[in-house]
Design a protein around this motif. Structure first.
Motif, PDB file in Angstrom:
ATOM      1  N   LEU A  15       0.691  -0.997   0.092  1.00 42.72           N
ATOM      2  CA  LEU A  15       0.049  -0.081   0.036  1.00 42.72           C
ATOM      3  C   LEU A  15       0.859   1.296  -0.073  1.00 42.72           C
ATOM      4  CD1 LEU A  15      -2.521  -1.220   2.780  1.00 42.72           C
ATOM      5  CD2 LEU A  15      -2.858  -1.447   0.125  1.00 42.72           C
ATOM      6  N   ARG A  16       0.523   2.332  -0.916  1.00 44.33           N
ATOM      7  CA  ARG A  16       1.251   3.532  -0.990  1.00 44.33           C
ATOM      8  C   ARG A  16       0.384   4.481  -0.304  1.00 44.33           C
ATOM      9  NH1 ARG A  16       2.925   6.011  -6.141  1.00 44.33           N
ATOM     10  NH2 ARG A  16       0.960   5.797  -6.625  1.00 44.33           N
ATOM     11  N   PHE A  17       1.306   5.357   0.543  1.00 49.65           N
ATOM     12  CA  PHE A  17       0.583   6.240   1.614  1.00 49.65           C
ATOM     13  C   PHE A  17       1.326   7.411   1.499  1.00 49.65           C
ATOM     14  CE2 PHE A  17       0.355   6.738   6.639  1.00 49.65           C
ATOM     15  CZ  PHE A  17      -0.146   7.988   6.615  1.00 49.65           C
ATOM     16  N   GLY A  18       0.737   8.627   1.123  1.00 48.39           N
ATOM     17  CA  GLY A  18       0.975   9.896   0.958  1.00 48.39           C
ATOM     18  C   GLY A  18       0.549  10.822   2.025  1.00 48.39           C
ATOM     19  N   HIS A  19       1.332  11.763   2.233  1.00 49.98           N
ATOM     20  CA  HIS A  19       0.834  12.843   2.947  1.00 49.98           C
ATOM     21  C   HIS A  19       1.690  14.281   2.756  1.00 49.98           C
ATOM     22  CE1 HIS A  19       4.254  12.958   5.632  1.00 49.98           C
ATOM     23  NE2 HIS A  19       4.360  11.909   5.639  1.00 49.98           N
ATOM     24  N   GLY A  28       4.377  15.900   0.110  1.00 47.80           N
ATOM     25  CA  GLY A  28       3.724  15.932  -0.859  1.00 47.80           C
ATOM     26  C   GLY A  28       4.250  15.282  -2.246  1.00 47.80           C
ATOM     27  N   ALA A  29       5.232  14.385  -2.276  1.00 47.56           N
ATOM     28  CA  ALA A  29       5.764  13.673  -3.137  1.00 47.56           C
ATOM     29  C   ALA A  29       4.832  12.973  -4.327  1.00 47.56           C
ATOM     30  CB  ALA A  29       6.724  12.707  -2.730  1.00 47.56           C
ATOM     31  N   LEU A  30       3.778  12.702  -3.805  1.00 44.69           N
ATOM     32  CA  LEU A  30       2.661  11.930  -4.421  1.00 44.69           C
ATOM     33  C   LEU A  30       1.468  13.049  -4.867  1.00 44.69           C
ATOM     34  CD1 LEU A  30       2.460   8.657  -2.652  1.00 44.69           C
ATOM     35  CD2 LEU A  30       3.910   9.284  -4.416  1.00 44.69           C
ATOM     36  N   GLY A  31       1.782  14.251  -4.692  1.00 48.75           N
ATOM     37  CA  GLY A  31       0.679  15.357  -5.256  1.00 48.75           C
ATOM     38  C   GLY A  31       0.525  16.200  -4.028  1.00 48.75           C
ATOM     39  N   ASN A  32      -0.112  17.413  -4.293  1.00 51.42           N
ATOM     40  CA  ASN A  32      -0.802  18.140  -3.091  1.00 51.42           C
ATOM     41  C   ASN A  32      -2.081  17.585  -2.430  1.00 51.42           C
ATOM     42  OD1 ASN A  32      -2.823  18.985  -4.611  1.00 51.42           O
ATOM     43  ND2 ASN A  32      -1.974  20.904  -5.297  1.00 51.42           N
ATOM     44  N   PRO A  43      -5.286  18.520  -2.310  1.00 51.96           N
ATOM     45  CA  PRO A  43      -6.389  17.799  -3.383  1.00 51.96           C
ATOM     46  C   PRO A  43      -6.078  16.930  -4.100  1.00 51.96           C
ATOM     47  CG  PRO A  43      -6.276  20.211  -3.346  1.00 51.96           C
ATOM     48  CD  PRO A  43      -5.092  19.855  -2.512  1.00 51.96           C
ATOM     49  N   THR A  44      -5.022  16.590  -4.729  1.00 49.28           N
ATOM     50  CA  THR A  44      -4.316  15.731  -5.739  1.00 49.28           C
ATOM     51  C   THR A  44      -4.545  14.217  -4.988  1.00 49.28           C
ATOM     52  OG1 THR A  44      -3.169  17.171  -6.946  1.00 49.28           O
ATOM     53  CG2 THR A  44      -2.720  14.921  -7.450  1.00 49.28           C
ATOM     54  N   MET A  45      -3.907  14.286  -3.802  1.00 51.75           N
ATOM     55  CA  MET A  45      -3.726  13.012  -3.219  1.00 51.75           C
ATOM     56  C   MET A  45      -5.262  12.506  -3.066  1.00 51.75           C
ATOM     57  SD  MET A  45      -0.433  13.069  -0.656  1.00 51.75           S
ATOM     58  CE  MET A  45      -0.937  14.484   0.066  1.00 51.75           C
ATOM     59  N   THR A  83      -5.528   5.295  -7.761  1.00 53.42           N
ATOM     60  CA  THR A  83      -4.146   5.447  -8.255  1.00 53.42           C
ATOM     61  C   THR A  83      -3.155   5.462  -6.889  1.00 53.42           C
ATOM     62  OG1 THR A  83      -4.325   7.651  -8.714  1.00 53.42           O
ATOM     63  CG2 THR A  83      -4.837   6.076 -10.598  1.00 53.42           C
ATOM     64  N   LEU A  84      -3.736   5.819  -6.059  1.00 56.61           N
ATOM     65  CA  LEU A  84      -2.934   5.989  -4.605  1.00 56.61           C
ATOM     66  C   LEU A  84      -3.686   5.117  -3.344  1.00 56.61           C
ATOM     67  CD1 LEU A  84      -0.744   7.162  -2.697  1.00 56.61           C
ATOM     68  CD2 LEU A  84      -2.070   9.279  -2.542  1.00 56.61           C
ATOM     69  N   ASP A  85      -3.204   4.652  -3.005  1.00 56.96           N
ATOM     70  CA  ASP A  85      -3.899   3.653  -1.793  1.00 56.96           C
ATOM     71  C   ASP A  85      -4.378   4.413  -0.609  1.00 56.96           C
ATOM     72  OD1 ASP A  85      -3.337   1.009  -3.284  1.00 56.96           O
ATOM     73  OD2 ASP A  85      -1.407   1.170  -2.600  1.00 56.96           O
ATOM     74  N   ILE A  86      -3.653   5.138   0.109  1.00 56.50           N
ATOM     75  CA  ILE A  86      -3.856   5.680   1.236  1.00 56.50           C
ATOM     76  C   ILE A  86      -3.257   7.224   1.380  1.00 56.50           C
ATOM     77  CG2 ILE A  86      -3.588   5.765   3.911  1.00 56.50           C
ATOM     78  CD1 ILE A  86      -2.979   2.836   3.466  1.00 56.50           C
ATOM     79  N   CYS A  87      -4.066   8.244   1.936  1.00 52.62           N
ATOM     80  CA  CYS A  87      -3.354   9.542   2.365  1.00 52.62           C
ATOM     81  C   CYS A  87      -3.888  10.074   3.384  1.00 52.62           C
ATOM     82  CB  CYS A  87      -3.910  10.491   0.882  1.00 52.62           C
ATOM     83  SG  CYS A  87      -5.353  11.232   0.850  1.00 52.62           S
ATOM     84  N   LEU A  88      -3.243  11.000   3.963  1.00 50.09           N
ATOM     85  CA  LEU A  88      -3.552  11.759   5.312  1.00 50.09           C
ATOM     86  C   LEU A  88      -3.379  13.345   4.970  1.00 50.09           C
ATOM     87  CD1 LEU A  88      -3.724  11.709   8.459  1.00 50.09           C
ATOM     88  CD2 LEU A  88      -1.306  11.566   8.525  1.00 50.09           C
TER      89      LEU A  88
END
Length: 332
Positions: free
Chosen positions: A34-38, A73-77, A79-81, A89-94
Motif C-alpha cells: 500500500l502506498r501512503f502519501g501526505h 507531497g511527493a505524490l501530489g498536493n 487535493p491531488t492525493m 491510483t494511490l492507496d492511502i493519504c493523510l
C-alpha cells in the motif's frame, strides 16, 4: 497407446509445471503493498506516526500487508492525493480535515472556531460515535476513513505586524485551508483569506504573495516557516483534525482479518500521532523564538471568539442543523 502409469506420470508433471508457472499460489500468497502519501515534512508527526502505522500493519498481518510512506507531497498536493485515493491510483493519504469538506460537508463542523475545549475533548469526539459517524460520510466518495489523526491547534503568523487584537488582523492576506469555516472566520476578522494547498505555502510566503498563514506551532517549526515569517501569535483559534483515508474498493477487497488489522493499526497510530504533536507543542514555541520569530503568547482570546465563534457556528447550523454541534459541545 500409453499405459495407465505413463498417463498418470504426464498428468502429474503437467500439474507440477502449472503450479510452478503460477508461483504456487496455494502455498504462498503475495504480500499487498500500500502506498501512503501526505503533505508534511519527514520530521513531522504525520510522517513519524505514518511509519509506525506501517510497522503495525505489517505486524498485525504477519507481513501480508506492507505500507510505503511518502512525505512532502511527493505524490501530489492535498487535493491531488485525495483525488488519487478516490480513483485508486494511490492507496492511502493523510491530510487536514478541511480538504475533505467539499466531499462530506458535515465534516466542516470539526473546523468551527473555538469548538474544542482541550485535547481530551478532541479525543472523545474523534474516537467515539460522533467521529465514527462523520467518517462514514466519506464512503459515498469512494473513501474508507480508517481513523482520524490531527494537525493540531491553529495559530497565526504574518510578516507585517504583531497581532495582539482582532484589529491587527484587518487587511492581512492570510493563507487558509479551503474550509468554509476558516474562510468565513478570517473574513469576519477583516483579513483577506486565500485558500491554497499546504505544499504551495512556503513558496507563497517566500515570494510575498501572501502576508501570513495559520497552522499549529509544531508544523510552523517543522515546515521552517520561521525562515519566511516574522510574527507568531498563539490564537489557538481552531483545532484541525486529519482523516486517514484508503481507497474503499481496495480496502473492501482485502480479507476480513487484514481489514480489521489495518483499522486497528490506524487507530493505534492516531493516538501515537496525537501524543507526538502534544509533546512537540511544549518545545516548539521556544524553538521558534530561538529561530528569530517574535512570539505574542499572552493575548485575550475573548474578542476573537466574540467576533467569529457564534457567527460561524450559526452558518453551519443553518445548513446542517444543530444536532452534531450540540453533541460535540456535550461530549465529556
Amino acid at each position: 497407446m500409453l499405459d495407465c502409469s505413463r498417463r498418470l506420470f504426464l498428468v502429474g508433471a503437467a500439474a507440477l509445471s502449472a503450479t510452478a508457472v503460477l508461483g504456487r499460489p496455494a502455498l504462498a500468497q503475495a504480500a499487498t503493498k500500500l502506498r501512503f502519501g501526505h503533505p508534511h515534512p519527514e520530521v513531522d508527526a504525520f510522517h513519524q506516526a505514518g511509519l509506525k502505522f506501517g510497522e503495525l500493519v505489517s505486524q498485525k498481518t504477519n507481513g501480508q500487508v506492507t505500507v510505503e510512506v511518502y512525505a512532502n507531497g511527493a505524490l501530489g498536493n492535498d487535493p491531488t492525493m485525495i483525488a488519487s485515493v478516490r480513483g485508486g491510483t494511490l492507496d492511502i493519504c493523510l491530510t487536514g480535515n478541511p480538504f475533505f469538506t467539499g466531499l462530506a460537508p458535515k465534516l466542516n463542523v470539526l473546523d468551527l472556531p473555538y469548538l474544542f475545549r482541550d485535547r481530551d475533548h478532541v479525543a472523545k469526539v474523534l474516537d467515539g460515535p460522533i467521529g465514527e459517524s462523520l467518517r462514514a460520510d466519506l464512503e459515498a466518495s469512494n473513501l474508507k476513513a480508517l481513523s482520524t489523526w490531527e494537525v493540531g491547534w491553529r495559530n497565526l503568523t504574518n510578516n507585517r505586524r504583531a497581532v495582539e487584537t482582532p484589529a491587527d488582523v484587518k487587511g492581512l492576506k492570510i493563507r487558509t485551508t479551503p474550509n468554509p469555516a476558516h474562510i468565513q472566520a478570517f473574513k469576519l476578522l477583516g483579513a483577506v483569506p486565500t485558500p491554497m494547498a499546504f505544499t504551495e505555502l512556503f513558496t507563497a510566503l517566500e515570494m510575498g504573495s501572501i502576508d501570513g498563514q495559520e497552522n499549529p506551532v509544531t508544523l510552523i517549526q517543522n515546515a521552517k516557516f520561521f525562515e519566511v515569517q516574522k510574527y507568531l501569535t498563539l490564537t489557538r483559534h481552531a483545532f484541525t483534525t486529519a482523516p486517514l483515508v484508503m481507497n474503499k474498493p481496495k480496502f473492501d477487497a482485502l480479507p476480513e482479518d487484514q481489514r480489521m488489522a489495518i483499522v486497528e493499526a490506524a487507530r493505534e497510530a492516531a493516538v501515537i500521532q496525537r501524543t507526538m504533536n502534544s509533546e512537540g507543542e511544549k518545545t516548539a514555541v521556544e524553538a521558534l523564538r530561538a529561530d528569530g520569530m517574535e512570539v505574542v503568547d499572552q493575548i485575550d482570546v475573548e474578542p476573537f471568539r466574540a467576533l467569529v465563534a457564534d457567527a460561524v457556528k450559526a452558518e453551519y447550523v443553518t445548513k446542517f442543523g444543530g444536532e452534531v454541534v450540540d453533541q460535540i459541545t456535550a461530549a465529556a
